[in-house]
Design an enzyme around this catalytic site. Structure first.
Site, mmCIF file in Angstrom:
data_model
loop_
_atom_site.group_PDB
_atom_site.id
_atom_site.type_symbol
_atom_site.label_atom_id
_atom_site.label_comp_id
_atom_site.label_asym_id
_atom_site.label_seq_id
_atom_site.Cartn_x
_atom_site.Cartn_y
_atom_site.Cartn_z
ATOM 1 N N LYS A 14 0.830 -1.218 0.000
ATOM 2 C CA LYS A 14 0.000 0.000 0.000
ATOM 3 C C LYS A 14 0.858 1.259 0.000
ATOM 4 C CE LYS A 14 -2.169 -1.082 3.835
ATOM 5 N NZ LYS A 14 -1.726 -2.427 4.235
ATOM 6 N N ARG A 89 -9.323 0.455 9.638
ATOM 7 C CA ARG A 89 -8.859 -0.904 9.893
ATOM 8 C C ARG A 89 -9.858 -1.670 10.752
ATOM 9 N NH1 ARG A 89 -2.962 0.055 9.161
ATOM 10 N NH2 ARG A 89 -1.929 -1.946 9.124
ATOM 11 N N ARG A 128 11.741 -6.678 4.465
ATOM 12 C CA ARG A 128 11.739 -5.238 4.730
ATOM 13 C C ARG A 128 12.340 -4.947 6.108
ATOM 14 N NH1 ARG A 128 6.000 -2.155 4.449
ATOM 15 N NH2 ARG A 128 5.699 -2.944 6.544
ATOM 16 N N ARG A 134 12.067 -0.925 11.135
ATOM 17 C CA ARG A 134 10.763 -1.074 11.792
ATOM 18 C C ARG A 134 10.776 -2.318 12.659
ATOM 19 N NH1 ARG A 134 5.561 -0.108 8.013
ATOM 20 N NH2 ARG A 134 4.689 -1.368 9.694
ATOM 21 N N ARG A 146 0.313 -9.445 13.186
ATOM 22 C CA ARG A 146 -0.318 -8.363 12.396
ATOM 23 C C ARG A 146 -1.245 -8.949 11.338
ATOM 24 N NH1 ARG A 146 4.979 -5.722 10.775
ATOM 25 N NH2 ARG A 146 3.795 -4.593 9.206
HETATM 26 P P1 ADP Z 1 1.327 -2.409 7.863
HETATM 27 O O1 ADP Z 1 0.139 -2.163 6.994
HETATM 28 O O2 ADP Z 1 2.530 -2.858 7.085
HETATM 29 O O3 ADP Z 1 1.018 -3.278 9.046
HETATM 30 P P2 ADP Z 1 1.229 0.302 8.892
HETATM 31 O O4 ADP Z 1 2.394 1.194 8.786
HETATM 32 O O5 ADP Z 1 0.007 0.631 8.125
HETATM 33 O O6 ADP Z 1 1.827 -1.098 8.496
HETATM 34 O O7 ADP Z 1 0.796 0.148 10.420
HETATM 35 C C1 ADP Z 1 1.718 -0.207 11.424
HETATM 36 C C2 ADP Z 1 1.018 -0.326 12.768
HETATM 37 O O8 ADP Z 1 0.413 0.953 13.118
HETATM 38 C C3 ADP Z 1 -0.137 -1.323 12.857
HETATM 39 O O9 ADP Z 1 0.300 -2.653 13.096
HETATM 40 C C4 ADP Z 1 -0.948 -0.727 14.032
HETATM 41 O O10 ADP Z 1 -0.354 -1.031 15.281
HETATM 42 C C5 ADP Z 1 -0.809 0.767 13.835
HETATM 43 N N1 ADP Z 1 -1.934 1.302 13.022
HETATM 44 C C6 ADP Z 1 -1.844 1.818 11.769
HETATM 45 N N2 ADP Z 1 -3.060 2.186 11.312
HETATM 46 C C7 ADP Z 1 -3.947 1.866 12.287
HETATM 47 C C8 ADP Z 1 -5.362 1.973 12.418
HETATM 48 N N3 ADP Z 1 -6.132 2.471 11.441
HETATM 49 N N4 ADP Z 1 -5.940 1.566 13.577
HETATM 50 C C9 ADP Z 1 -5.201 1.066 14.558
HETATM 51 N N5 ADP Z 1 -3.866 0.916 14.508
HETATM 52 C C10 ADP Z 1 -3.232 1.310 13.389
#
Ligand code: ADP
Length: 192
Positions: A14, A89, A128, A134, A146
């Site tokens: 994404k 989410r 990654r 990260r 996750r």
């Molecule tokens: P990825 O999609 O690769 O898991 P992101 O960078 O989108 O990575 O998100 C990393 C972390 O940030 C998630 O595992 C969560 O803990 C938090 N996070 C991101 N967006 C949300 C959301 N909309 N609601 C709750 N937690 C979120």
């Protein structure tokens, strides 16, 4: 005005695609993960709170995430449209987004989802993790958690948007350019 949710499991690509598409369509890209990471780096109160969840691969509580998302949208009053990446989410977040956009006489136009199978995701995320710095990418248990959280809490949003005829699935395996082309054929419907 176009409001597009870019959707898919962790590691689906994404972030990579959003960076390309925001330039191509002149949209504002809001990545909730990036905003959280920025806050963690700057040791803000929000960052400290988010970190405790993110490090374990859990979701940050809805209330906190929704407030943050709204404030990011408010910062971009002149935007031609938004790519929401990593939000919503949960169903509560999707409802909150709808209600919030309604106050601006807008709605989500489409959810565009990158579809990639689980084992490819785990591989990509661990790869990654070797260079991204990260923490949540470096540990296989956290990565798998996750993906589990995605299926338990996030995947239902496919139904939520499908019911509204707004779901568009795109094959997320291929070269970056191929995938941009596939996504663009959906984006073209909503942005002139
Ligand atoms: P990825 O999609 O690769 O898991 P992101 O960078 O989108 O990575 O998100 C990393 C972390 O940030 C998630 O595992 C969560 O803990 C938090 N996070 C991101 N967006 C949300 C959301 N909309 N609601 C709750 N937690 C979120």
């Amino acid at each position: 005005m176009a409001n597009i949710v870019l959707f898919g499991p962790p590691g689906a690509g994404k972030g990579t695609q959003a960076e390309i598409l925001k330039e191509k369509y002149n949209l504002v890209h809001i990545s909730t993960g990036d905003v959280f990471r920025y806050n963690i780096k700057n040791e803000t109160e929000l960052g400290n709170l988010a970190k405790s969840y993110m490090d374990k691969g859990q979701l940050v509580p809805d209330e906190v995430t929704i407030a943050m998302l709204q404030s990011e949208v408010e910062k971009n009053e002149d935007a031609k449209g938004f790519i929401f990446d990593g939000f919503p989410r949960t169903e509560a977040q999707a409802v909150a987004l709808k209600n919030f956009l309604e106050t601006k006489d807008q709605d989500v136009d489409a959810m565009v989802a990158l579809e990639v199978e689980d084992e490819v995701l785990v591989e990509r995320l661990l790869e990654r993790g070797k260079t991204s710095g990260r923490k949540d990418d470096a540990n296989e248990e956290v990565v798998r958690n996750r993906i589990k959280v995605y299926y338990n809490e996030t995947a239902i949003l496919k139904d939520y948007y499908e019911k509204q005829d707004k779901y568009y699935g795109v094959d997320g395996v291929g070269s970056i350019e191929e995938i941009t082309d596939r996504l663009s054929s959906v984006f073209n419907h909503f942005i002139d």
